[in-house]
Design a protein around this motif. Structure first.
Motif, PDB file in Angstrom:
ATOM      1  N   LEU A   1      -5.410  11.253   8.744  1.00 20.34           N
ATOM      2  CA  LEU A   1      -6.527   9.969   8.387  1.00 20.34           C
ATOM      3  C   LEU A   1      -5.802   8.774   8.677  1.00 20.34           C
ATOM      4  O   LEU A   1      -6.817   7.885   9.512  1.00 20.34           O
ATOM      5  CB  LEU A   1      -6.399  10.006   6.969  1.00 20.34           C
ATOM      6  CG  LEU A   1      -7.226  10.990   6.045  1.00 20.34           C
ATOM      7  CD1 LEU A   1      -6.999  11.089   4.609  1.00 20.34           C
ATOM      8  CD2 LEU A   1      -8.606  11.038   6.509  1.00 20.34           C
ATOM      9  N   VAL A   2      -4.493   8.443   8.809  1.00 17.65           N
ATOM     10  CA  VAL A   2      -4.036   7.325   9.408  1.00 17.65           C
ATOM     11  C   VAL A   2      -4.394   6.947  10.928  1.00 17.65           C
ATOM     12  O   VAL A   2      -4.636   6.121  11.322  1.00 17.65           O
ATOM     13  CB  VAL A   2      -2.460   7.092   9.015  1.00 17.65           C
ATOM     14  CG1 VAL A   2      -2.087   5.952  10.149  1.00 17.65           C
ATOM     15  CG2 VAL A   2      -2.112   6.921   7.659  1.00 17.65           C
TER      16      VAL A   2
ATOM     17  N   VAL B   1      -4.385   9.568  -6.122  1.00 20.32           N
ATOM     18  CA  VAL B   1      -5.494   9.242  -6.895  1.00 20.32           C
ATOM     19  C   VAL B   1      -5.518   7.929  -7.433  1.00 20.32           C
ATOM     20  O   VAL B   1      -6.099   7.012  -7.090  1.00 20.32           O
ATOM     21  CB  VAL B   1      -5.914  10.391  -7.955  1.00 20.32           C
ATOM     22  CG1 VAL B   1      -6.988   9.863  -8.825  1.00 20.32           C
ATOM     23  CG2 VAL B   1      -6.088  11.637  -7.311  1.00 20.32           C
ATOM     24  N   TRP B   2      -4.409   7.517  -8.337  1.00 20.76           N
ATOM     25  CA  TRP B   2      -4.449   6.408  -8.884  1.00 20.76           C
ATOM     26  C   TRP B   2      -3.810   5.334  -7.896  1.00 20.76           C
ATOM     27  O   TRP B   2      -4.257   4.167  -8.147  1.00 20.76           O
ATOM     28  CB  TRP B   2      -3.437   6.535 -10.107  1.00 20.76           C
ATOM     29  CG  TRP B   2      -4.090   7.257 -11.328  1.00 20.76           C
ATOM     30  CD1 TRP B   2      -3.733   8.433 -11.856  1.00 20.76           C
ATOM     31  CD2 TRP B   2      -5.301   6.612 -12.117  1.00 20.76           C
ATOM     32  NE1 TRP B   2      -4.678   8.590 -12.986  1.00 20.76           N
ATOM     33  CE2 TRP B   2      -5.319   7.698 -13.068  1.00 20.76           C
ATOM     34  CE3 TRP B   2      -5.824   5.518 -12.037  1.00 20.76           C
ATOM     35  CZ2 TRP B   2      -6.560   7.420 -13.981  1.00 20.76           C
ATOM     36  CZ3 TRP B   2      -6.936   5.255 -13.046  1.00 20.76           C
ATOM     37  CH2 TRP B   2      -7.436   6.268 -14.187  1.00 20.76           C
ATOM     38  N   GLY B   3      -3.104   5.768  -6.788  1.00 22.77           N
ATOM     39  CA  GLY B   3      -2.801   4.914  -5.776  1.00 22.77           C
ATOM     40  C   GLY B   3      -3.731   4.176  -5.213  1.00 22.77           C
ATOM     41  O   GLY B   3      -3.926   2.933  -4.996  1.00 22.77           O
ATOM     42  N   VAL B   4      -4.995   5.002  -4.877  1.00 24.61           N
ATOM     43  CA  VAL B   4      -6.121   4.410  -4.391  1.00 24.61           C
ATOM     44  C   VAL B   4      -6.819   3.484  -5.059  1.00 24.61           C
ATOM     45  O   VAL B   4      -7.169   2.463  -4.744  1.00 24.61           O
ATOM     46  CB  VAL B   4      -7.028   5.715  -3.905  1.00 24.61           C
ATOM     47  CG1 VAL B   4      -8.475   5.059  -3.400  1.00 24.61           C
ATOM     48  CG2 VAL B   4      -6.515   6.399  -2.668  1.00 24.61           C
ATOM     49  N   VAL B   5      -6.986   3.867  -6.539  1.00 25.07           N
ATOM     50  CA  VAL B   5      -7.772   3.122  -7.365  1.00 25.07           C
ATOM     51  C   VAL B   5      -7.164   1.643  -7.578  1.00 25.07           C
ATOM     52  O   VAL B   5      -7.665   0.681  -7.431  1.00 25.07           O
ATOM     53  CB  VAL B   5      -7.638   3.758  -8.734  1.00 25.07           C
ATOM     54  CG1 VAL B   5      -8.200   2.680  -9.901  1.00 25.07           C
ATOM     55  CG2 VAL B   5      -8.375   4.955  -8.748  1.00 25.07           C
ATOM     56  N   TYR B   6      -5.721   1.597  -7.805  1.00 22.69           N
ATOM     57  CA  TYR B   6      -4.975   0.508  -8.114  1.00 22.69           C
ATOM     58  C   TYR B   6      -5.044  -0.536  -6.650  1.00 22.69           C
ATOM     59  O   TYR B   6      -5.085  -1.711  -6.859  1.00 22.69           O
ATOM     60  CB  TYR B   6      -3.540   0.661  -8.567  1.00 22.69           C
ATOM     61  CG  TYR B   6      -3.412   1.315  -9.929  1.00 22.69           C
ATOM     62  CD1 TYR B   6      -4.559   1.281 -10.922  1.00 22.69           C
ATOM     63  CD2 TYR B   6      -2.458   2.411  -9.998  1.00 22.69           C
ATOM     64  CE1 TYR B   6      -4.423   1.962 -11.987  1.00 22.69           C
ATOM     65  CE2 TYR B   6      -2.150   2.757 -11.154  1.00 22.69           C
ATOM     66  CZ  TYR B   6      -3.359   2.679 -12.466  1.00 22.69           C
ATOM     67  OH  TYR B   6      -3.279   3.483 -13.474  1.00 22.69           O
ATOM     68  N   THR B   7      -4.682   0.258  -5.608  1.00 22.38           N
ATOM     69  CA  THR B   7      -4.886  -0.517  -4.387  1.00 22.38           C
ATOM     70  C   THR B   7      -6.082  -1.167  -4.051  1.00 22.38           C
ATOM     71  O   THR B   7      -6.138  -2.385  -3.598  1.00 22.38           O
ATOM     72  CB  THR B   7      -4.236   0.277  -3.151  1.00 22.38           C
ATOM     73  OG1 THR B   7      -2.996   1.049  -3.691  1.00 22.38           O
ATOM     74  CG2 THR B   7      -4.133  -0.279  -1.893  1.00 22.38           C
TER      75      THR B   7
ATOM     76  N   THR C   1       0.813  -1.265   0.009  1.00 20.89           N
ATOM     77  CA  THR C   1       0.015   0.033   0.115  1.00 20.89           C
ATOM     78  C   THR C   1       0.949   1.344  -0.084  1.00 20.89           C
ATOM     79  O   THR C   1       0.767   2.386  -0.692  1.00 20.89           O
ATOM     80  CB  THR C   1      -0.767  -0.003   1.289  1.00 20.89           C
ATOM     81  OG1 THR C   1      -1.587  -1.071   1.326  1.00 20.89           O
ATOM     82  CG2 THR C   1      -1.756   1.073   1.060  1.00 20.89           C
ATOM     83  N   LEU C   2       1.883   1.320   0.592  1.00 20.31           N
ATOM     84  CA  LEU C   2       2.847   2.445   0.753  1.00 20.31           C
ATOM     85  C   LEU C   2       3.524   2.780  -0.407  1.00 20.31           C
ATOM     86  O   LEU C   2       3.633   3.934  -1.117  1.00 20.31           O
ATOM     87  CB  LEU C   2       3.827   2.095   2.137  1.00 20.31           C
ATOM     88  CG  LEU C   2       3.385   2.142   3.270  1.00 20.31           C
ATOM     89  CD1 LEU C   2       4.372   1.802   4.333  1.00 20.31           C
ATOM     90  CD2 LEU C   2       2.510   3.288   3.878  1.00 20.31           C
TER      91      LEU C   2
ATOM     92  N   ILE D   1      -2.875   5.594   1.556  1.00 20.77           N
ATOM     93  CA  ILE D   1      -2.446   6.104   0.275  1.00 20.77           C
ATOM     94  C   ILE D   1      -2.092   7.455   0.485  1.00 20.77           C
ATOM     95  O   ILE D   1      -1.154   7.960  -0.195  1.00 20.77           O
ATOM     96  CB  ILE D   1      -3.408   5.816  -0.998  1.00 20.77           C
ATOM     97  CG1 ILE D   1      -3.355   4.225  -1.096  1.00 20.77           C
ATOM     98  CG2 ILE D   1      -3.083   6.576  -2.168  1.00 20.77           C
ATOM     99  CD1 ILE D   1      -2.088   3.667  -1.706  1.00 20.77           C
ATOM    100  N   VAL D   2      -3.065   8.358   1.001  1.00 21.03           N
ATOM    101  CA  VAL D   2      -2.716   9.782   1.016  1.00 21.03           C
ATOM    102  C   VAL D   2      -1.508  10.216   1.832  1.00 21.03           C
ATOM    103  O   VAL D   2      -0.627  10.767   1.316  1.00 21.03           O
ATOM    104  CB  VAL D   2      -3.929  10.438   1.682  1.00 21.03           C
ATOM    105  CG1 VAL D   2      -3.541  11.851   2.033  1.00 21.03           C
ATOM    106  CG2 VAL D   2      -5.132  10.346   0.802  1.00 21.03           C
ATOM    107  N   PHE D   3      -1.209   9.202   2.925  1.00 20.37           N
ATOM    108  CA  PHE D   3      -0.242   9.235   3.720  1.00 20.37           C
ATOM    109  C   PHE D   3       1.094   8.988   3.017  1.00 20.37           C
ATOM    110  O   PHE D   3       1.959   9.733   3.093  1.00 20.37           O
ATOM    111  CB  PHE D   3      -0.256   8.412   5.024  1.00 20.37           C
ATOM    112  CG  PHE D   3       0.976   8.194   5.690  1.00 20.37           C
ATOM    113  CD1 PHE D   3       1.325   9.521   6.729  1.00 20.37           C
ATOM    114  CD2 PHE D   3       1.714   7.132   5.763  1.00 20.37           C
ATOM    115  CE1 PHE D   3       2.495   9.200   7.452  1.00 20.37           C
ATOM    116  CE2 PHE D   3       2.819   6.806   6.380  1.00 20.37           C
ATOM    117  CZ  PHE D   3       3.385   8.048   7.224  1.00 20.37           C
ATOM    118  N   SER D   4       1.089   7.714   2.393  1.00 18.17           N
ATOM    119  CA  SER D   4       2.485   7.547   1.752  1.00 18.17           C
ATOM    120  C   SER D   4       2.550   8.135   0.359  1.00 18.17           C
ATOM    121  O   SER D   4       3.702   8.152   0.107  1.00 18.17           O
ATOM    122  CB  SER D   4       2.264   5.972   1.176  1.00 18.17           C
ATOM    123  OG  SER D   4       1.049   5.700   0.297  1.00 18.17           O
TER     124      SER D   4
END
Length: 238
Positions: free
Chosen positions: A213-214, A92-98, A82-83, A189-192
């Motif tokens: 958020l975390v 954005v795309w990190g959230v989608v793919y994860t 996830t990181l 994802i926002v954090f990483s």
């Protein structure tokens, strides 16, 4: 005696402090200090990582999703992946793919437990808490999936297999998992996505939002357990 014991346990639960956020902040502070003192910050450039991933072309997201999909089935920890998703693909795309990878992985483990290795999984998931999970699913269905995704009470990888042994519909399981895994996915994802900036000593609004958020995700189970312990103690004294 039973009432007194329950009340004592509840009182002890109320006296405890939630240590997870403290540990998270301490680890993050230590990591930032270590990177700064070692001079490794010059290697932690997001642009360099993006160039490396871009060398795989359009296959990069598919490779990431594939690896993430196999992680729950193979009992691999998902947090490091996830990181990486947040660092490489952004918020954005990190959230989608994860979330796609996590949902596919949870679904694969579910199907393995239900159709491919049901007896083997059942022989290993024994005990009162797993029996209670089955009975709760029989009564409440997808709501139990939603609850355990939002407030994890069981190990995530084992939980995927455990739900395969219940009578919940596969479609309900997938939808509830997808929706209720989103809050934690977005938080990490926002954090990483700003983690490299933090390690380099730069604090951005996105980094602060990610930390908040975390911490919220970490504190939800803690607050829930404290509330349940308090309710248990009050019930025992009535």
């Amino acid at each position: 005696m039973s009432r007194e014991r329950n009340h004592a346990v509840a009182a002890g639960g109320r006296g405890k402090t939630p240590w997870q956020p403290v540990v998270l902040i301490a680890l993050l502070t230590a990591a930032v200090a270590g990177v700064q003192l070692s001079g490794a910050s010059e290697y932690l450039q997001q642009d360099r990582l993006k160039v490396l991933i871009a060398s795989y072309g359009t296959l990069a997201p598919f490779i990431y999703v594939l690896i993430y999909s196999l992680a729950p089935v193979l009992f691999l920890p998902a947090l490091p992946l996830t990181l990486v998703g947040g660092i490489v693909f952004g918020p954005v795309w990190g959230v989608v793919y994860t979330i796609v990878g996590a949902t596919i992985g949870a679904s694969l483990a579910f199907l393995v437990a239900r159709y491919a290795a049901r007896d083997w999984v059942a022989s290993r998931l024994t005990g009162p808490k797993w029996e209670r999970l089955q009975s709760e699913v029989a009564l409440h269905g997808w709501k139990v999936v939603a609850f355990t995704r939002l407030i994890p009470a069981f190990p995530f990888n084992l939980l995927n297999y455990a739900f395969g042994l219940t009578k919940i519909r596969f479609a309900h399981y997938v939808l509830a998992s997808f929706v209720c895994m989103l809050p934690a996915t977005v938080a990490f994802i926002v954090f990483s996505s700003s983690l490299l900036d933090l390690l380099s000593g730069r604090v951005s609004p996105a980094a602060l939002a990610g930390i908040g958020l975390v911490l919220a995700v970490v504190l939800v189970p803690v607050c829930y357990r404290r509330r349940k312990a308090s309710q248990g103690g009050l019930a025992a004294t009535e």
